[in-house]
Design a protein around this motif. Structure first.
Motif, mmCIF file in Angstrom:
data_model
loop_
_atom_site.group_PDB
_atom_site.id
_atom_site.type_symbol
_atom_site.label_atom_id
_atom_site.label_comp_id
_atom_site.label_asym_id
_atom_site.label_seq_id
_atom_site.Cartn_x
_atom_site.Cartn_y
_atom_site.Cartn_z
ATOM 1 N N LEU A 23 -40.094 -15.639 -10.770
ATOM 2 C CA LEU A 23 -41.000 -15.247 -9.697
ATOM 3 C C LEU A 23 -42.400 -15.651 -10.123
ATOM 4 O O LEU A 23 -42.830 -15.352 -11.229
ATOM 5 N N ARG A 24 -43.103 -16.357 -9.240
ATOM 6 C CA ARG A 24 -44.480 -16.765 -9.515
ATOM 7 C C ARG A 24 -45.384 -16.178 -8.439
ATOM 8 O O ARG A 24 -45.120 -16.337 -7.254
ATOM 9 N N TYR A 25 -46.421 -15.504 -8.872
ATOM 10 C CA TYR A 25 -47.407 -14.940 -7.950
ATOM 11 C C TYR A 25 -48.694 -15.738 -8.070
ATOM 12 O O TYR A 25 -49.162 -16.015 -9.164
ATOM 13 N N PHE A 26 -49.277 -16.102 -6.933
ATOM 14 C CA PHE A 26 -50.573 -16.768 -6.914
ATOM 15 C C PHE A 26 -51.277 -16.357 -5.634
ATOM 16 O O PHE A 26 -50.781 -16.637 -4.533
ATOM 17 N N ASP A 27 -52.401 -15.686 -5.773
ATOM 18 C CA ASP A 27 -53.124 -15.127 -4.627
ATOM 19 C C ASP A 27 -52.174 -14.268 -3.797
ATOM 20 O O ASP A 27 -51.613 -13.321 -4.303
ATOM 21 N N ASP A 28 -51.949 -14.627 -2.546
ATOM 22 C CA ASP A 28 -51.073 -13.838 -1.686
ATOM 23 C C ASP A 28 -49.704 -14.494 -1.491
ATOM 24 O O ASP A 28 -48.998 -14.198 -0.542
ATOM 25 N N ASP A 29 -49.326 -15.361 -2.406
ATOM 26 C CA ASP A 29 -48.052 -16.079 -2.305
ATOM 27 C C ASP A 29 -47.110 -15.639 -3.410
ATOM 28 O O ASP A 29 -47.499 -15.505 -4.565
ATOM 29 N N LEU A 30 -45.868 -15.416 -3.042
ATOM 30 C CA LEU A 30 -44.796 -15.176 -3.998
ATOM 31 C C LEU A 30 -43.840 -16.352 -3.880
ATOM 32 O O LEU A 30 -43.358 -16.652 -2.786
ATOM 33 N N THR A 31 -43.587 -17.031 -4.982
ATOM 34 C CA THR A 31 -42.639 -18.141 -4.990
ATOM 35 C C THR A 31 -41.459 -17.751 -5.864
ATOM 36 O O THR A 31 -41.633 -17.301 -6.992
ATOM 37 N N ILE A 32 -40.270 -17.919 -5.315
ATOM 38 C CA ILE A 32 -39.031 -17.632 -6.038
ATOM 39 C C ILE A 32 -38.420 -18.981 -6.418
ATOM 40 O O ILE A 32 -38.215 -19.836 -5.556
ATOM 41 N N GLU A 33 -38.140 -19.162 -7.710
ATOM 42 C CA GLU A 33 -37.535 -20.404 -8.192
ATOM 43 C C GLU A 33 -36.222 -20.073 -8.884
ATOM 44 O O GLU A 33 -36.148 -19.132 -9.668
ATOM 45 N N VAL A 34 -35.205 -20.882 -8.604
ATOM 46 C CA VAL A 34 -33.884 -20.672 -9.178
ATOM 47 C C VAL A 34 -33.497 -21.891 -9.994
ATOM 48 O O VAL A 34 -33.477 -23.006 -9.468
ATOM 49 N N GLY A 35 -33.192 -21.664 -11.280
ATOM 50 C CA GLY A 35 -32.668 -22.706 -12.150
ATOM 51 C C GLY A 35 -33.528 -23.947 -12.225
ATOM 52 O O GLY A 35 -34.614 -24.022 -11.675
ATOM 53 N N THR A 36 -33.014 -24.910 -12.948
ATOM 54 C CA THR A 36 -33.668 -26.210 -13.046
ATOM 55 C C THR A 36 -32.627 -27.291 -12.885
ATOM 56 O O THR A 36 -31.446 -27.089 -13.140
ATOM 57 N N SER A 37 -33.083 -28.452 -12.467
ATOM 58 C CA SER A 37 -32.179 -29.567 -12.223
ATOM 59 C C SER A 37 -32.852 -30.851 -12.681
ATOM 60 O O SER A 37 -34.015 -31.090 -12.384
ATOM 61 N N GLY A 38 -32.128 -31.663 -13.421
ATOM 62 C CA GLY A 38 -32.652 -32.966 -13.814
ATOM 63 C C GLY A 38 -33.592 -32.908 -15.005
ATOM 64 O O GLY A 38 -33.871 -31.860 -15.568
ATOM 65 N N MET A 39 -34.080 -34.073 -15.376
ATOM 66 C CA MET A 39 -34.916 -34.201 -16.561
ATOM 67 C C MET A 39 -36.317 -33.628 -16.356
ATOM 68 O O MET A 39 -36.997 -33.274 -17.305
ATOM 69 N N MET A 40 -36.778 -33.534 -15.126
ATOM 70 C CA MET A 40 -38.127 -33.048 -14.839
ATOM 71 C C MET A 40 -38.171 -31.518 -14.720
ATOM 72 O O MET A 40 -39.202 -30.949 -14.420
ATOM 73 N N ASN A 41 -37.031 -30.857 -14.951
ATOM 74 C CA ASN A 41 -36.934 -29.407 -14.826
ATOM 75 C C ASN A 41 -37.388 -28.908 -13.451
ATOM 76 O O ASN A 41 -38.060 -27.889 -13.329
ATOM 77 N N THR A 42 -37.022 -29.632 -12.433
ATOM 78 C CA THR A 42 -37.299 -29.238 -11.057
ATOM 79 C C THR A 42 -36.402 -28.058 -10.695
ATOM 80 O O THR A 42 -35.210 -28.079 -10.987
ATOM 81 N N PRO A 43 -36.943 -27.017 -10.063
ATOM 82 C CA PRO A 43 -36.089 -25.894 -9.666
ATOM 83 C C PRO A 43 -34.995 -26.348 -8.698
ATOM 84 O O PRO A 43 -35.220 -27.195 -7.834
ATOM 85 N N LYS A 44 -33.807 -25.778 -8.844
ATOM 86 C CA LYS A 44 -32.718 -26.066 -7.909
ATOM 87 C C LYS A 44 -33.074 -25.562 -6.522
ATOM 88 O O LYS A 44 -32.682 -26.139 -5.520
#
Length: 79
Positions: A23-44
């Protein structure tokens, strides 16, 4: 709001049992990220409650995508 976020994380853990959920909080935004994929560690999966934008870097069945959207709609209703 926190209880809905906890419920959402629990449901996402059931859909993605092997993946870490961040979970990432920034100002009034909550971003939910699940896992990583690929060499760039991009969230699934990444979802922003501010923009209502869902990004998926892996293919999933339509049934799984529907469950993901239903789960994320619950947390977004209270944010």
């Amino acid at each position: 709001m926190n209880s809905n976020i906890n419920e959402t994380v629990t449901k996402l853990q059931k859909l993605f049992p092997k993946d870490q959920i961040n979970l990432r909080y920034f100002d009034d935004d909550l971003t939910i990220e699940v896992g990583t994929s690929g060499m760039m560690n991009t969230p699934k999966l990444s979802f922003s409650t501010k923009t209502n934008q869902l990004k998926m870097s892996e293919f999933s069945s339509l049934a799984k995508i529907q469950k993901i959207i239903e789960t994320l709609a619950e947390v977004n209703a209270d944010v």
